[in-house]
Design an enzyme around this catalytic site. Structure first.
Site, short mmCIF file in Angstrom:
data_model
loop_
_atom_site.label_atom_id
_atom_site.label_comp_id
_atom_site.label_asym_id
_atom_site.label_seq_id
_atom_site.Cartn_x
_atom_site.Cartn_y
_atom_site.Cartn_z
N HIS A 130 0.76 -1.12 -0.17
CA HIS A 130 -0.10 -0.46 0.52
C HIS A 130 0.30 1.04 0.10
CE1 HIS A 130 0.41 -1.97 4.35
NE2 HIS A 130 1.06 -0.70 4.00
N ASP A 197 -4.51 0.44 -0.77
CA ASP A 197 -4.10 -0.33 -1.12
C ASP A 197 -3.20 -0.89 -2.96
OD1 ASP A 197 -4.30 -2.61 1.06
OD2 ASP A 197 -4.42 -4.24 0.40
N ARG A 225 13.82 -6.10 3.87
CA ARG A 225 12.54 -5.94 4.78
C ARG A 225 11.34 -5.69 4.07
NH1 ARG A 225 7.90 -4.12 7.93
NH2 ARG A 225 7.61 -5.41 10.01
N ASP A 227 7.78 -5.85 3.27
CA ASP A 227 6.10 -5.53 4.29
C ASP A 227 4.79 -5.67 4.13
OD1 ASP A 227 5.61 -2.97 7.11
OD2 ASP A 227 3.71 -3.03 4.99
N GLU A 234 -5.63 -9.98 -4.72
CA GLU A 234 -7.11 -10.53 -3.38
C GLU A 234 -7.77 -11.17 -4.62
OE1 GLU A 234 -6.31 -6.95 -4.87
OE2 GLU A 234 -5.35 -6.92 -2.68
N GLU A 269 7.83 -9.85 6.02
CA GLU A 269 6.75 -10.10 7.58
C GLU A 269 5.61 -10.51 6.59
OE1 GLU A 269 4.36 -7.40 9.94
OE2 GLU A 269 4.71 -6.96 7.28
N HIS A 335 9.11 -2.96 16.39
CA HIS A 335 8.37 -1.50 16.61
C HIS A 335 6.87 -1.51 16.63
CE1 HIS A 335 8.39 -2.80 11.89
NE2 HIS A 335 7.05 -2.03 12.57
N ASP A 336 5.98 -3.36 16.43
CA ASP A 336 4.79 -2.77 16.48
C ASP A 336 4.27 -4.06 18.09
OD1 ASP A 336 3.66 -2.08 13.88
OD2 ASP A 336 4.71 -3.77 12.86
C1 NOJ Z 1 3.63 -3.79 8.79
C2 NOJ Z 1 4.64 -2.53 9.63
O1 NOJ Z 1 5.16 -3.65 10.62
C3 NOJ Z 1 3.69 -1.99 10.49
O2 NOJ Z 1 3.99 -1.32 11.27
C4 NOJ Z 1 2.74 -1.54 9.74
O3 NOJ Z 1 1.51 -0.30 10.85
C5 NOJ Z 1 1.64 -2.30 8.68
N1 NOJ Z 1 2.40 -2.49 8.62
C6 NOJ Z 1 0.86 -1.72 7.94
O4 NOJ Z 1 1.64 -0.68 7.43
#
Ligand code: NOJ
Ligand code: CA
Length: 625
Positions: A130, A197, A225, A227, A234, A269, A335-336
């Protein structure tokens, strides 16, 4: 703040010029990522070079010596691209521009050069799925449906499509569709409603993304990485995750990267169950070389709180083998929020009950806290978790600040509480910035327990027993044993359910890890007959333990204690002599003190114990290890 001279100094030192790489020549080390220790570091949160209260690339440049000293092999930089920063930069508004407050492309090039000259690699985040709604592509798409960007996003006349796709950000979103008043249609988004997206069905989107990847690869980065990759495509009637066309596209990316840019890594990820994650390696290792092991992470927390190894054992048993050229990324925090998507409802309730006692600690389907506060700042538990991070199969991915046990701030919004500025010193703004403290982009943690006045790099550098020095030692111990990165993994069961033991094996490099998940001292008897005649040598102090025989091998561990043993092959496996050795050496001070301390159980003479003769070097660590 002065750093001690790096003992395990890698070829490059700060004295080398920025463009002189200390890395091996391109093409010569395609599997470097299997041995690497990764470190996630937020540009915004690490160091501020120009006193505006915001961390930046030049600030990070000034901290590379520290990261090299710590033993980091590869940095991972989350998005530092142009962005309105409504999702920590994962809302990108220009894939090839640096957010001005972080610096510019020249700063970035310098950072790469300086990292490489210190022997450190760097991967960067790339958000394929996105963009921000501020991205010019989206602005063009919404205002000119028939123009070149009209099909760059997923548009529909109503919000009924793809109804089987779950909502990920349940705290803020009630639908994956949002109505756009400009185009008068709905756009599809798996995350925030300001993050449309991209439409990967459109070959132009694929090309644009590949161009952006090339842009950064050309600058010399060592990989990405990737994401949120499960959601690229879809398809009606599916949950719109892990679809075959998503894998096809990733394979295409891998082909391009392999052909044009040797030795680069793709780390995906994909917050999915093991059976689905392994698909991202490709059948023959032709997709991403690395994937985060999401399911094991919450189970480490569960297992330790339950004082039972089974959550870990079960998920490891369910984890399929991966292709030879691939590697897991193991992590404790990032970070999440600590995501609880890969656990059952019952397990999630348990985790919330145990680790998110204040409702503010919850975020979406997870817990927004850092490692130290999650573990009540208990040093033994922190060390146990770190030992697991560094010894389970895969490459460890550390999160900045966790090496000093930084705390969090649950009063900040979204996940900002785990993204506060790095705490370098007890000085103003924790040494992160010389700006007016009121100007900080996020306040420093300042509570009495984790505040920068007490928890900071400078203080921990001074104390040879600190968490920081301990972690550095453990990283260097790990690096002496390639088996941690590339070896096989086999769990060794025992009747004591609180102890998790496993052997990592790579040729002659055999390491036995024994972890006590309970807060109380525990005995364990391990069936190590396969290693009869081997001598366990504890890795941090090089103390030899009794030789392994045919009877169960007895160990005792302190609460949350662990051992890492090298299993060294017998030189001449003559059983009688070994028994004699034991007799003669048992009186040595080392053996005596081990026995007195109950570190080893009374030797079972029939197990052929022996080899306790070595003098113990001063143990550089503390605690049970
Ligand atoms: C995964 C990232 O680690 C997260 O921080 C983010 O909010 C989402 N993707 C959506 O972009
Ligand atoms: Ca700055």
């Amino acid at each position: 703040m002065t750093l001690p001279v790096p003992a395990q100094s890698t070829p490059g030192t700060g004295e080398q010029s920025a463009n002189q790489s200390a890395l091996p020549p391109p093409g010569s080390d395609p599997e470097w990522f299997k041995r690497a220790v990764f470190y996630e570091v937020l540009v915004r949160g690490f160091a501020d070079s120009n006193a505006d209260g915001i961390g930046d690339l030049r600030g990070m440049l000034g901290k590379l010596d520290y990261l090299q000293w710590l033993g980091v092999d590869c940095l991972w930089l989350p998005p530092f691209f142009a962005s309105p920063l409504r999702d920590g930069g994962y809302d990108v508004s220009d894939y090839t521009a640096v957010l001005p407050e972080f610096g510019d492309i020249e700063d970035f090039k310098e950072l790469i050069g300086a990292s490489h000259s210190r022997g450190m690699r760097m991967i960067i985040d790339f958000v394929m799925n996105h963009t921000s709604d501020q991205h010019p592509w989206f602005q063009a798409s919404r205002s000119d449906p028939d123009g070149p960007y009209g099909d760059f996003y997923v548009w529909a006349d109503d919000d009924t499509g793809y109804a089987d796709a779950r909502i990920i950000f349940v705290d803020t979103e009630s639908s994956n569709w949002t109505f756009d008043p400009v185009r008068k249609q709905y756009f599809w988004h798996r995350f925030f409603s300001h993050q449309p997206d991209l439409n990967f069905e459109n070959p132009k989107v694929q090309e644009a993304i590949i161009d952006a990847l090339r842009f950064w690869l050309d600058l010399g980065i060592d990989g990405f990485r990737l994401d949120a990759v499960p959601y690229l495509f879809e398809e009606e009637g599916t949950n719109c995750e892990n679809l075959p066309r998503t894998h096809e596209f990733l394979k295409k990316v891998r082909k391009i990267v392999d052909a044009e840019y040797p030795d680069r890594v793709l780390l995906c990820e994909a917050n999915q169950w093991p059976a689905d994650v392994v698909e991202y390696f490709g059948e023959n290792g032709d997709e991403c070389q690395m994937a985060f092991h999401f399911p094991v992470m919450p189970r480490l927390f569960m297992a330790v709180r339950r004082e039972q190894r089974f959550p870990i054992s079960e998920i490891m048993a369910q984890t399929p083998d991966i292709p030879d050229n691939c590697q897991w990324g193991v992590f404790l925090r990032n970070h999440d929020e600590l995501t609880l998507e890969m656990v059952t409802d019952e397990e999630r309730d348990y985790m919330w009950g145990e680790y998110a006692k204040d409702p503010r600690m919850k975020a979406n389907i997870g817990i927004r806290r850092r490692l130290a506060p999650l573990l009540d700042n208990d040093i033994d538990t922190l060390e146990l978790f770190t030992a697991l991070l560094l010894s389970l199969p895969g490459s460890p991915v550390m999160y900045y600040g966790d090496e000093i046990g930084m705390g969090d701030n649950i009063w900040l919004g979204d996940r900002d509480g785990v993204r506060t500025p790095m705490q370098w010193t007890p000085d103003r703004n924790g040494g992160f910035s010389t700006a007016d403290p009121q100007r900080m982009h996020l306040p420093l943690v300042a509570d009495p327990e984790y505040g920068f006045q007490v928890t900071n790099v400078e203080a921990q550098l001074r104390n040879s027993n600190s968490m920081l020095n301990w972690i550095r030692t453990m990283i260097s111990v790990r690096k002496q044993h390639p088996t941690f990165g590339v070896g096989s993994y086999a769990e060794i069961g025992s009747r004591n359910p609180t102890v998790l033991s496993f052997v990592r094996e790579f040729g002659d490099d055999v390491v036995l890890c024994v972890n006590n998940l309970s807060r109380f001292p525990q005995p364990v008897e391990l069936d190590l007959r396969r290693f009869e005649g081997y001598t366990p040598v504890e890795l941090t102090g090089r103390v030899q333990f009794p030789q392994i025989g045919v009877l169960p091998y007895m160990l005792t561990l302190g609460g949350h204690g662990f051992y890492w043993f090298e299993l060294s092959k017998p030189a001449a496996p003559a059983v009688e002599e070994e028994e004699e050795d034991w007799e003669t050496t048992a009186s040595s001070s080392v053996a005596q003190s081990l026995l007195e301390a109950g570190v080893v159980g009374p030797a079972d003479s029939s197990s052929g114990s022996g080899g306790l003769g070595a003098e113990a070097p001063t143990n550089p660590t503390h605690g049970e290890s």
